[in-house]
Write a protein that holds these residues in place. Structure first.
Motif, short mmCIF file in Angstrom:
data_model
loop_
_atom_site.label_atom_id
_atom_site.label_comp_id
_atom_site.label_asym_id
_atom_site.label_seq_id
_atom_site.Cartn_x
_atom_site.Cartn_y
_atom_site.Cartn_z
N GLY A 1 0.81 -1.21 0.00
CA GLY A 1 0.00 0.00 0.00
C GLY A 1 0.85 1.27 0.00
O GLY A 1 0.35 2.36 0.20
N TRP A 2 2.14 1.12 -0.21
CA TRP A 2 3.06 2.25 -0.14
C TRP A 2 2.74 3.33 -1.17
O TRP A 2 2.91 4.51 -0.90
CB TRP A 2 4.48 1.73 -0.34
N LEU A 3 2.26 2.93 -2.33
CA LEU A 3 2.01 3.91 -3.39
C LEU A 3 0.90 4.90 -3.05
O LEU A 3 0.86 6.00 -3.58
CB LEU A 3 1.66 3.19 -4.69
N THR A 4 0.01 4.54 -2.14
CA THR A 4 -1.10 5.42 -1.80
C THR A 4 -0.80 6.30 -0.60
O THR A 4 -1.58 7.18 -0.28
CB THR A 4 -2.36 4.60 -1.51
N ARG A 5 0.33 6.07 0.06
CA ARG A 5 0.68 6.87 1.24
C ARG A 5 1.34 8.18 0.82
O ARG A 5 2.11 8.22 -0.13
CB ARG A 5 1.63 6.08 2.14
N ARG A 6 1.05 9.23 1.53
CA ARG A 6 1.64 10.53 1.29
C ARG A 6 2.06 11.16 2.61
O ARG A 6 1.34 11.03 3.61
CB ARG A 6 0.65 11.47 0.59
#
Length: 52
Positions: free
Chosen positions: A40-45
């Motif tokens: 889910g790293w791509l959706t974290r900001r």
């Protein structure tokens, strides 16, 4: 390849560095893509903090 797959309890990123067999980039890139999808790293900001 270095991949930040997850975070610790405080939300700090933890990373993994991996090395694959010579000539077997497809397997290694496939593993990296699977880890990226599961983490889910791509959706974290990071939170945006604007100085006052």
């Amino acid at each position: 390849m270095v991949h930040p797959p997850a975070g610790d309890a405080e939300g700090l990123p933890l990373g993994i560095q991996g090395v694959g067999r010579p000539g077997d980039e497809q397997t290694f890139l496939s593993l990296a893509a699977q880890m990226e999808k599961v983490s889910g790293w791509l959706t974290r900001r990071a939170p945006l903090k604007v100085p006052a």
